[in-house]
Design a protein around this motif. Structure first.
Motif, PDB file in Angstrom:
ATOM      1  N   CYS A 144     -18.016  -1.754  -2.262  1.00  0.00           N
ATOM      2  CA  CYS A 144     -17.701  -3.192  -2.080  1.00  0.00           C
ATOM      3  C   CYS A 144     -16.423  -3.508  -2.505  1.00  0.00           C
ATOM      4  N   ARG A 145     -16.323  -3.234  -3.922  1.00  0.00           N
ATOM      5  CA  ARG A 145     -15.167  -3.513  -4.586  1.00  0.00           C
ATOM      6  C   ARG A 145     -13.853  -2.647  -3.989  1.00  0.00           C
ATOM      7  N   GLU A 146     -13.959  -1.492  -3.473  1.00  0.00           N
ATOM      8  CA  GLU A 146     -12.982  -0.843  -2.729  1.00  0.00           C
ATOM      9  C   GLU A 146     -12.731  -1.499  -1.611  1.00  0.00           C
ATOM     10  N   ALA A 147     -13.613  -1.944  -1.055  1.00  0.00           N
ATOM     11  CA  ALA A 147     -13.418  -2.572   0.302  1.00  0.00           C
ATOM     12  C   ALA A 147     -12.627  -4.137   0.056  1.00  0.00           C
ATOM     13  N   GLU A 148     -13.064  -4.558  -1.173  1.00  0.00           N
ATOM     14  CA  GLU A 148     -12.467  -5.818  -1.750  1.00  0.00           C
ATOM     15  C   GLU A 148     -10.878  -5.680  -1.754  1.00  0.00           C
ATOM     16  N   LYS A 149     -10.577  -4.339  -2.417  1.00  0.00           N
ATOM     17  CA  LYS A 149      -9.270  -4.041  -2.852  1.00  0.00           C
ATOM     18  C   LYS A 149      -8.537  -3.914  -1.407  1.00  0.00           C
ATOM     19  N   ALA A 150      -8.950  -3.102  -0.578  1.00  0.00           N
ATOM     20  CA  ALA A 150      -8.399  -2.698   0.541  1.00  0.00           C
ATOM     21  C   ALA A 150      -8.083  -4.112   1.492  1.00  0.00           C
ATOM     22  N   GLN A 151      -8.989  -5.014   1.354  1.00  0.00           N
ATOM     23  CA  GLN A 151      -8.762  -6.314   2.005  1.00  0.00           C
ATOM     24  C   GLN A 151      -7.712  -6.920   1.415  1.00  0.00           C
ATOM     25  N   GLN A 152      -7.510  -6.721   0.055  1.00  0.00           N
ATOM     26  CA  GLN A 152      -6.325  -7.646  -0.792  1.00  0.00           C
ATOM     27  C   GLN A 152      -5.024  -6.916  -0.346  1.00  0.00           C
ATOM     28  N   SER A 153      -4.912  -5.568  -0.262  1.00  0.00           N
ATOM     29  CA  SER A 153      -3.975  -5.013   0.184  1.00  0.00           C
ATOM     30  C   SER A 153      -3.302  -5.043   1.393  1.00  0.00           C
ATOM     31  N   TYR A 154      -4.092  -5.148   2.251  1.00  0.00           N
ATOM     32  CA  TYR A 154      -3.939  -5.397   3.772  1.00  0.00           C
ATOM     33  C   TYR A 154      -3.554  -6.922   3.984  1.00  0.00           C
ATOM     34  N   GLU A 155      -3.976  -7.918   3.267  1.00  0.00           N
ATOM     35  CA  GLU A 155      -3.481  -9.239   3.453  1.00  0.00           C
ATOM     36  C   GLU A 155      -2.030  -9.300   2.687  1.00  0.00           C
TER      37      GLU A 155
END
Length: 551
Positions: A144-155
């Motif tokens: 979940c933390r990795e997915a959150e980081k990926a979300q932030q990176s994408y945004e």
């Protein structure tokens, strides 16, 4: 009340408690063992005490005769039985209590170990499920933390005008990947959580209660076993109480059996000499020399002479009995016990005659048995050779003859002693110990010689009372016959008052044996006299007074 529901989280406490229960059981077993050793040592010491004070049966003379001694030895026998009961208590405790406790303690240890192992396995399995669930949870959290980081990176890239379309697309793909992995880990975590919850519920509501229930039952059985052993411990001793009571009652009966009068009589019988107390000492007149000039016909002279004669006679007799008040000179023990006082001599001779009669009876029984066996062998030669029994028969016959001779010899000595003892109380008889006279119609005394044909002889010839004896004998009317007898052995009858007879001769019985070994008999020609009772086979008439048939 159940351990499984109340103590679901006290596994370690139950582990310690069950171990304490087994330790307590073994401690009680050790107590019982020491009690058994005490009982065994007590019984052993009692037996040693009894053995120490029991009489040594090395000689018949040392056997207890007094009632107080017999009572004490009866008490020792009862105490020996009491010691046996203490041994029974020890054996019962060892078998019923100690042995059972040790076997049960071993089984209890095995059962406890098994239940604890099951509990540990269940706890380990639950821990393993928790670890799996925790791992899936941590993995889900990490994804979940990795997915959150990926979300932030994408945004960030999507908002960045300088970013290329390829970078934005790549960030989007990375976001989708991390989101997908987070969803998968979420599902895995949910599954592991559900599984752990189920196992945990099963562990605390099914497995652990079952194991704790078994431990509880085991501990309760241990408590019940201790209760049974406590009861058995007491029953082991209670069972022997009736027998112990009988032992104590036997001791009380032994105490009640003490008879002081009987003991006093035994002292008299043991030490009675049979002699009469010494007479008075006469007055010895030392003034005789003063009256030498007086006439011989005076009264004083007659007194002087009579006093002189009496003094010599009486003093001589008194001096012969002075040893009664001191120690009797100990001479060598002789076969006829003549070294003993009359009463003790009579007692010893009677004991010897009784023993010889018992031996004679045994030899006679053996002779009869050998004769029966010989008859069987003669009728059935296949069973054995009759001649092989002849040496044993001859030996038995020799023993019988020897015993009969010994009995006759001792009976003669006994008759001599009884004649002397009875003669002292008769005023008509001489006081001389060498002159024996029959009292009234009693039989003559006997003595033993080496000649078998003259084994029993009459008393020595009497001089001072011979005519008196003849007158007394002749004045009596002829006695009626009360039976008849047949001579088994020949008898010469050299002594006065005896009657000679041949083997097989039949005589009339006119007076029974009065215990002195002689029977008064009469021939058909009227000749009368005494014959040895042991030399004849007597048959008395049934209608005569006191008739007894001697075999």
């Amino acid at each position: 009340m159940s351990w499984g529901t109340e103590l679901w989280d006290q596994f370690d406490s139950l582990d310690k408690h069950t171990q304490w229960g087994i330790d307590f059981l073994e401690r009680y077993a050790k107590f019982v063992k020491e009690r058994i050793e005490i009982e065994q040592n007590y019984a052993k010491q009692l037996r040693n005490l009894v053995k120490k004070y029991c009489p040594k049966r090395s000689s018949k003379d040392e056997e207890p005769r007094f009632t107080s001694c017999i009572a004490f030895f009866n008490i020792l026998n009862e105490l020996n039985d009491y010691a046996g009961q203490r041994e029974v208590v020890a054996e019962e405790m060892a078998h019923r209590v100690y042995g059972e406790l040790m076997r049960y303690a071993h089984d209890l240890k095995t059962e406890r170990k098994m239940h604890l192992q099951e509990g540990r396995k269940a706890q380990q399995y639950l821990d393993m499920c928790w670890k799996q669930m925790d791992n899936s949870k941590k993995k889900f959290e990490r994804e979940c933390r990795e997915a959150e980081k990926a979300q932030q990176s994408y945004e960030r890239l999507d908002n960045d005008t300088n970013a290329t379309k390829a970078d934005v697309e790549k960030a989007k793909q990375q976001l989708n990947l991390r989101t997908h992995m987070a969803d998968e880990n979420k599902n895995e975590y949910a599954a592991q959580l559900q599984n752990f919850n189920g196992e945990q519920h099963k562990h605390f509501y099914v497995v652990i209660p079952q194991i704790y229930k078994q431990l509880q039952e085991m501990d309760e059985r241990r408590t019940i076993k201790l209760s049974e052993c406590y009861r058995g411990f007491a029953d082991s001793e209670r069972k022997v109480i009736p027998i112990i009571s009988k032992c104590l009652e036997g001791m009380i009966l032994a105490a009640k059996s003490v008879d002081e009068r009987r003991d006093s009589q035994m002292v008299v019988d043991s030490f009675k000499s049979g002699f009469e107390p010494p007479g008075d000492f006469p007055f010895e007149d030392y003034s005789q020399h003063i009256y030498r000039t007086i006439s011989d016909g005076t009264i004083s002279a007659s007194k002087q002479d009579s006093g002189k004669v009496d003094a010599k006679t009486t003093v001589g007799k008194a001096k012969g009995k002075l040893w009664l008040f001191g120690k009797k000179p100990k001479g060598p023990a002789v076969e006829d016990f003549s070294h003993l006082p009359p009463e003790q001599r009579r007692k010893k001779l009677q004991q010897r005659i009784d023993e010889l009669n018992r031996e004679l009876q045994k030899e006679s029984d053996q002779k009869d048995a050998l004769n029966k066996m010989k008859d069987v062998y003669e009728k059935n030669p296949q069973m054995g050779d009759p001649g092989s029994l002849q040496p044993k028969l001859a030996e038995t016959m020799n023993n019988i003859d020897r015993l009969r001779m010994e009995i006759h010899k001792n009976e003669a000595w006994l008759s001599e002693v009884e004649g002397k003892t009875g003669g002292r109380g008769d005023r008509r008889h001489s006081s001389d110990i060498n002159h024996l006279v029959t009292q009234g119609r009693e039989s003559p005394e006997g003595s033993y010689t080496d000649d078998a044909n003259q084994e029993v002889r009459g008393p020595p010839q009497q001089h001072s009372h011979h005519s008196e004896f003849d007158d007394e004998f002749e004045d009596d009317d002829p006695l009626p016959a009360i039976g008849h007898c047949k001579a088994i052995y020949p008898f010469d009858g050299h002594n006065e008052g005896t009657l000679a007879m041949k083997e097989g001769e039949v005589l009339y019985i006119i007076e029974e044996d009065k215990g002195d070994g002689w029977t008064r008999a009469r021939r058909q020609n009227g000749e009368e006299g005494y014959v040895p009772t042991s030399y004849i086979d007597v048959t008395l008439e049934k209608n005569s007074k006191g008739a007894v048939t001697y075999i």
